[in-house]
Design an enzyme around this catalytic site. Sequence first.
Site, PDB file in Angstrom:
ATOM      1  N   ASP A  57      51.866  25.179  31.457  1.00  0.00           N
ATOM      2  CA  ASP A  57      50.439  25.089  31.143  1.00  0.00           C
ATOM      3  C   ASP A  57      49.772  26.387  31.624  1.00  0.00           C
ATOM      4  O   ASP A  57      49.710  26.645  32.833  1.00  0.00           O
ATOM      5  CB  ASP A  57      49.856  23.868  31.879  1.00  0.00           C
ATOM      6  CG  ASP A  57      48.359  23.703  31.651  1.00  0.00           C
ATOM      7  OD1 ASP A  57      47.722  24.634  31.127  1.00  0.00           O
ATOM      8  OD2 ASP A  57      47.849  22.642  32.027  1.00  0.00           O
ATOM      9  N   SER A  76      45.825  26.261  22.658  1.00  0.00           N
ATOM     10  CA  SER A  76      44.571  25.484  22.716  1.00  0.00           C
ATOM     11  C   SER A  76      44.667  24.313  21.746  1.00  0.00           C
ATOM     12  O   SER A  76      45.213  24.470  20.652  1.00  0.00           O
ATOM     13  CB  SER A  76      43.354  26.325  22.310  1.00  0.00           C
ATOM     14  OG  SER A  76      42.195  25.495  22.302  1.00  0.00           O
ATOM     15  N   TYR A 146      35.138  23.338  23.031  1.00  0.00           N
ATOM     16  CA  TYR A 146      35.979  24.335  22.354  1.00  0.00           C
ATOM     17  C   TYR A 146      35.189  25.621  22.132  1.00  0.00           C
ATOM     18  O   TYR A 146      35.628  26.715  22.501  1.00  0.00           O
ATOM     19  CB  TYR A 146      36.445  23.759  21.024  1.00  0.00           C
ATOM     20  CG  TYR A 146      37.382  24.636  20.228  1.00  0.00           C
ATOM     21  CD1 TYR A 146      38.697  24.852  20.634  1.00  0.00           C
ATOM     22  CD2 TYR A 146      36.970  25.227  19.030  1.00  0.00           C
ATOM     23  CE1 TYR A 146      39.577  25.630  19.882  1.00  0.00           C
ATOM     24  CE2 TYR A 146      37.837  26.001  18.274  1.00  0.00           C
ATOM     25  CZ  TYR A 146      39.141  26.198  18.689  1.00  0.00           C
ATOM     26  OH  TYR A 146      39.995  26.971  17.937  1.00  0.00           O
ATOM     27  N   TYR A 160      37.630  42.534  30.775  1.00  0.00           N
ATOM     28  CA  TYR A 160      38.897  43.183  31.166  1.00  0.00           C
ATOM     29  C   TYR A 160      39.089  44.502  30.427  1.00  0.00           C
ATOM     30  O   TYR A 160      39.687  45.436  30.950  1.00  0.00           O
ATOM     31  CB  TYR A 160      40.094  42.239  30.923  1.00  0.00           C
ATOM     32  CG  TYR A 160      40.434  41.443  32.163  1.00  0.00           C
ATOM     33  CD1 TYR A 160      39.575  40.458  32.642  1.00  0.00           C
ATOM     34  CD2 TYR A 160      41.599  41.708  32.890  1.00  0.00           C
ATOM     35  CE1 TYR A 160      39.861  39.743  33.790  1.00  0.00           C
ATOM     36  CE2 TYR A 160      41.901  40.996  34.041  1.00  0.00           C
ATOM     37  CZ  TYR A 160      41.031  40.013  34.484  1.00  0.00           C
ATOM     38  OH  TYR A 160      41.316  39.312  35.629  1.00  0.00           O
TER      39      TYR A 160
END
Length: 328
Positions: A57, A76, A146, A160
């Site tokens: 996971d 997902s 979602y 990032y």
Amino acid sequence: MKRVLITGAAGFLGSHLCDRFIKEGYHVIGMDNLITGDLKNIEHLFKLEHFEFYHHDVSKFVHVPDKLDYILHFASPASPIDYLKIPIQTLKVSSLGTHNLLGLAKAKGARILVASTSEVYGDPLVHPQTEDYWGNVNPVGPRGVYDEAKRFMEAMTMAYYTYHGVETRIVRIFNTYGPRMRLNDGRVLPAFIGQALRGEDLTVFGDGSQTRSFCFVDDLIEGIYRLLMSDYAGPVNIGNPDEITISQFAEEIIKLTGTQQKVIYKPLPQDDPKQRKPDITLAKKLLGWEPKIHRSEGLKITYEYFKTLTAEELNKVEHKDFSKYAKH
Ligand code: UDP
């Protein structure tokens, strides 16, 4: 040999990506927690020397030994009924999971592509949807788990990129169909084909005037591959702009399957987008990509796949027990 990590490897899109990267000569590491994925989608790869599978996971710390060149984050749940059953896991995989995988990309010096979605546009007020539209999302509605997780995914990925200089790519995926969709995931194509094969009426939600634009999986995979190899870090729509109402779609499935059943109408789920169609100008310009497979052809291929399912698979109302995940 280049090494690629694909999360959600046992799912619909993840398994097709595994096939593509194996074909391109990569060493493929597939990862999946198998909540909505199915090993059947990748069992043909297990005999290959250059495929490995980790049952994990990704919302927990991710460790992969040795070098990694690319990461594709496709883990997902991906259908409205899944979000309702496992809302917290849906939030975690695209938030905590994305953070873990960005950290892994940074540690390995790998390029990472994350699977975002047309759902970031919510129930869109701009049509067709261009990448610079910010969307119309209800954060506390049933789809919010979602949509907001994917929006967070995009924000974290851009952070990032700008702060750590990680090579990142973001694909916004529109409705996609093809072999290996889960029959009972509640999405419109498997729902209609499953109903036709079981001799049930086709359930159109609402008055059927809402639109979607369906892309065949092979076209989508090609677009994703090209985006990964490009040098563009902003979000890019990949989808087929051929828009259709859900009523028309039901008629196409009735014709395709030759079913004698009729269309019946059910209430429209809350926050169901009224229209959706990608503007793919950017993908065309950047990647020289556009979809090639017409719905008439893609639907035939998909129908052939669903016809290979056993009677047992066809009649299972839901083949996953989500209850044990409900309270994490
Ligand atoms: N839909 C429908 N009948 C079904 C399942 C879905 O009419 O049995 C409708 C749904 O309300 C939506 C459209 O089909 O308007 C596409 O639904 P899906 O869940 O496939 O994808 P999404 O809404 O996420 O685009």
